[in-house]
Scaffold this motif. Structure first.
Motif, PDB file in Angstrom:
ATOM      1  N   ARG A  38       0.836  -1.379  -0.008  1.00 54.30           N
ATOM      2  CA  ARG A  38       0.142   0.173   0.054  1.00 54.30           C
ATOM      3  C   ARG A  38       0.858   1.064   0.087  1.00 54.30           C
ATOM      4  N   ASN A  39       1.808   1.109   0.831  1.00 53.92           N
ATOM      5  CA  ASN A  39       2.816   2.393   0.903  1.00 53.92           C
ATOM      6  C   ASN A  39       3.633   2.598  -0.385  1.00 53.92           C
ATOM      7  N   GLU A  40       3.722   1.470  -0.991  1.00 48.97           N
ATOM      8  CA  GLU A  40       4.329   1.596  -2.331  1.00 48.97           C
ATOM      9  C   GLU A  40       3.852   2.233  -3.343  1.00 48.97           C
ATOM     10  N   ILE A  41       2.591   2.073  -3.414  1.00 49.22           N
ATOM     11  CA  ILE A  41       1.561   2.469  -4.310  1.00 49.22           C
ATOM     12  C   ILE A  41       1.320   3.840  -4.095  1.00 49.22           C
ATOM     13  N   LEU A  42       1.329   4.078  -2.761  1.00 50.19           N
ATOM     14  CA  LEU A  42       0.624   5.391  -2.196  1.00 50.19           C
ATOM     15  C   LEU A  42       1.825   6.521  -2.573  1.00 50.19           C
ATOM     16  N   PHE A  43       3.000   6.256  -2.318  1.00 50.40           N
ATOM     17  CA  PHE A  43       4.129   7.063  -2.295  1.00 50.40           C
ATOM     18  C   PHE A  43       4.645   7.280  -3.723  1.00 50.40           C
ATOM     19  N   ARG A  44       4.502   6.161  -4.879  1.00 46.32           N
ATOM     20  CA  ARG A  44       5.114   6.008  -5.916  1.00 46.32           C
ATOM     21  C   ARG A  44       4.912   7.517  -6.885  1.00 46.32           C
ATOM     22  N   GLN A  45       5.809   7.798  -7.614  1.00 43.76           N
ATOM     23  CA  GLN A  45       5.729   8.859  -8.462  1.00 43.76           C
ATOM     24  C   GLN A  45       4.827   8.415  -9.613  1.00 43.76           C
ATOM     25  N   PRO A  46       4.007   9.296 -10.006  1.00 47.83           N
ATOM     26  CA  PRO A  46       3.033   8.791 -11.304  1.00 47.83           C
ATOM     27  C   PRO A  46       3.972   8.698 -12.500  1.00 47.83           C
ATOM     28  N   GLU A  47       3.617   7.779 -13.421  1.00 48.94           N
ATOM     29  CA  GLU A  47       4.182   7.700 -14.532  1.00 48.94           C
ATOM     30  C   GLU A  47       3.941   8.827 -15.529  1.00 48.94           C
ATOM     31  N   SER A  48       2.541   9.267 -15.386  1.00 51.93           N
ATOM     32  CA  SER A  48       2.110  10.311 -16.245  1.00 51.93           C
ATOM     33  C   SER A  48       1.111  11.325 -15.596  1.00 51.93           C
ATOM     34  N   THR A  49       0.635  12.154 -16.086  1.00 54.67           N
ATOM     35  CA  THR A  49      -0.316  13.106 -15.616  1.00 54.67           C
ATOM     36  C   THR A  49      -1.526  13.176 -16.614  1.00 54.67           C
ATOM     37  N   HIS A  50      -2.310  13.643 -16.448  1.00 55.76           N
ATOM     38  CA  HIS A  50      -3.718  13.751 -17.070  1.00 55.76           C
ATOM     39  C   HIS A  50      -3.452  14.585 -18.324  1.00 55.76           C
ATOM     40  N   LEU A  51      -2.375  15.280 -18.384  1.00 53.16           N
ATOM     41  CA  LEU A  51      -1.954  16.204 -19.365  1.00 53.16           C
ATOM     42  C   LEU A  51      -1.098  15.298 -20.468  1.00 53.16           C
ATOM     43  N   GLY A  52      -0.836  14.060 -19.917  1.00 55.97           N
ATOM     44  CA  GLY A  52       0.175  13.189 -20.818  1.00 55.97           C
ATOM     45  C   GLY A  52       1.782  13.413 -20.851  1.00 55.97           C
ATOM     46  N   ASP A  53       2.334  12.975 -21.630  1.00 55.22           N
ATOM     47  CA  ASP A  53       3.923  13.212 -21.537  1.00 55.22           C
ATOM     48  C   ASP A  53       4.294  14.047 -22.886  1.00 55.22           C
ATOM     49  N   CYS A  54       5.431  14.786 -22.543  1.00 49.59           N
ATOM     50  CA  CYS A  54       5.839  15.464 -23.799  1.00 49.59           C
ATOM     51  C   CYS A  54       6.475  14.672 -24.797  1.00 49.59           C
ATOM     52  N   PRO A  55       5.990  14.864 -26.201  1.00 49.89           N
ATOM     53  CA  PRO A  55       6.254  13.946 -27.136  1.00 49.89           C
ATOM     54  C   PRO A  55       7.792  13.943 -27.440  1.00 49.89           C
ATOM     55  N   THR A  78       1.139  19.132 -27.430  1.00 46.01           N
ATOM     56  CA  THR A  78       1.607  20.016 -26.500  1.00 46.01           C
ATOM     57  C   THR A  78       3.273  19.617 -25.970  1.00 46.01           C
ATOM     58  N   ILE A  79       3.975  20.625 -25.977  1.00 40.67           N
ATOM     59  CA  ILE A  79       5.300  20.541 -25.725  1.00 40.67           C
ATOM     60  C   ILE A  79       5.542  21.121 -24.336  1.00 40.67           C
ATOM     61  N   CYS A  80       6.509  20.534 -23.571  1.00 39.10           N
ATOM     62  CA  CYS A  80       6.659  20.849 -22.288  1.00 39.10           C
ATOM     63  C   CYS A  80       7.645  22.066 -22.504  1.00 39.10           C
ATOM     64  N   ARG A  81       7.944  23.120 -21.598  1.00 34.61           N
ATOM     65  CA  ARG A  81       8.692  24.377 -21.794  1.00 34.61           C
ATOM     66  C   ARG A  81      10.171  24.001 -21.987  1.00 34.61           C
ATOM     67  N   GLY A  82      10.732  22.867 -21.329  1.00 37.41           N
ATOM     68  CA  GLY A  82      12.119  22.777 -21.181  1.00 37.41           C
ATOM     69  C   GLY A  82      12.429  22.500 -22.743  1.00 37.41           C
ATOM     70  N   CYS A  83      11.653  21.593 -23.519  1.00 34.15           N
ATOM     71  CA  CYS A  83      11.951  21.066 -24.640  1.00 34.15           C
ATOM     72  C   CYS A  83      11.788  22.316 -25.693  1.00 34.15           C
ATOM     73  N   SER A  84      10.892  23.177 -25.557  1.00 31.93           N
ATOM     74  CA  SER A  84      10.613  24.397 -26.158  1.00 31.93           C
ATOM     75  C   SER A  84      11.623  25.248 -26.005  1.00 31.93           C
ATOM     76  N   HIS A  85      12.176  25.513 -24.897  1.00 35.03           N
ATOM     77  CA  HIS A  85      13.349  26.396 -24.759  1.00 35.03           C
ATOM     78  C   HIS A  85      14.520  25.912 -25.309  1.00 35.03           C
ATOM     79  N   ALA A  86      14.830  24.577 -25.067  1.00 34.09           N
ATOM     80  CA  ALA A  86      16.111  24.055 -25.749  1.00 34.09           C
ATOM     81  C   ALA A  86      16.315  24.280 -27.173  1.00 34.09           C
ATOM     82  N   HIS A  87      15.163  23.905 -27.749  1.00 30.49           N
ATOM     83  CA  HIS A  87      14.893  23.774 -29.214  1.00 30.49           C
ATOM     84  C   HIS A  87      15.077  25.416 -29.702  1.00 30.49           C
TER      85      HIS A  87
END
Length: 183
Positions: A38-55, A78-87
């Motif tokens: 239960r604790n492993e599931i509760l405190f695990r970082q999400p693999e994704s968000t409702h916004l999805g992943d940066c492609p 939708t591109i994350c700001r980090g990728c947009s800035h680096a590009h």
């Protein structure tokens, strides 16, 4: 008092005697492992968000609401700001024409070009473009047109458009007020 060490989590178990400990350990062991899981599931970082992943970088999009991502009008990605800035930095260093970091189309220089790109995406039934134009019409006060675009985006599977439709139903803006549909 006895200690149970399972994984990295430590739980304290109380037994009235050693005999009690021996008799109840199988029950306790299962409970202890259940707590660890239960604790492993509760405190695990999400693999994704409702916004999805940066492609581009494949990292989950930020959910802090501070504009950490941007939608490209050419491809509706939708591109994350980090990728947009680096590009953007790379293009400035190479003195290249600014292009979309995902689809490599030239970035529009005017609002008219952005609108032209959005219309192409809408004609292609892109749910993200439909949602965005629906939001734009909503903020202009054109609730009927907003409802049509958002409803089409929902039919195509856009979850965020569902949220905005629910808001319209809850407030009764452009549609008959319906608390059930507003949830």
């Amino acid at each position: 008092m006895n200690w149970c060490h399972v994984g990295f989590v430590v739980f304290i178990s109380f037994y009235c005697s050693e005999k009690c400990h021996e008799d109840h350990w199988p029950q306790h062991e299962a409970l202890c492992k259940e707590r660890v899981l239960r604790n492993e599931i509760l405190f695990r970082q999400p693999e994704s968000t409702h916004l999805g992943d940066c492609p581009i970088c494949l990292l989950p999009m930020s959910t802090d609401g501070l504009g950490k991502s941007m939608i490209q009008s050419c491809c509706s990605k939708t591109i994350c700001r980090g990728c947009s800035h680096a590009h953007s930095l790379h293009q400035k260093q190479q003195r290249q024409v600014r292009v979309c970091p995902f689809c490599r189309h030239t970035i529009p220089k005017s609002k008219e070009e952005v609108d032209k790109n959005n219309l192409k995406r809408i004609e292609a039934n892109d749910p993200v473009a439909l949602r965005e134009i629906g939001k734009e019409r909503y903020h202009e006060g054109n609730y009927e047109e907003s409802f049509e675009y958002l409803e089409k985006a929902v039919e195509l599977g856009d979850i965020a458009a569902q949220y905005y439709l629910g808001h319209m139903y809850q407030k009764g803006e452009g549609v008959e007020k319906d608390e059930k549909k507003g949830l």
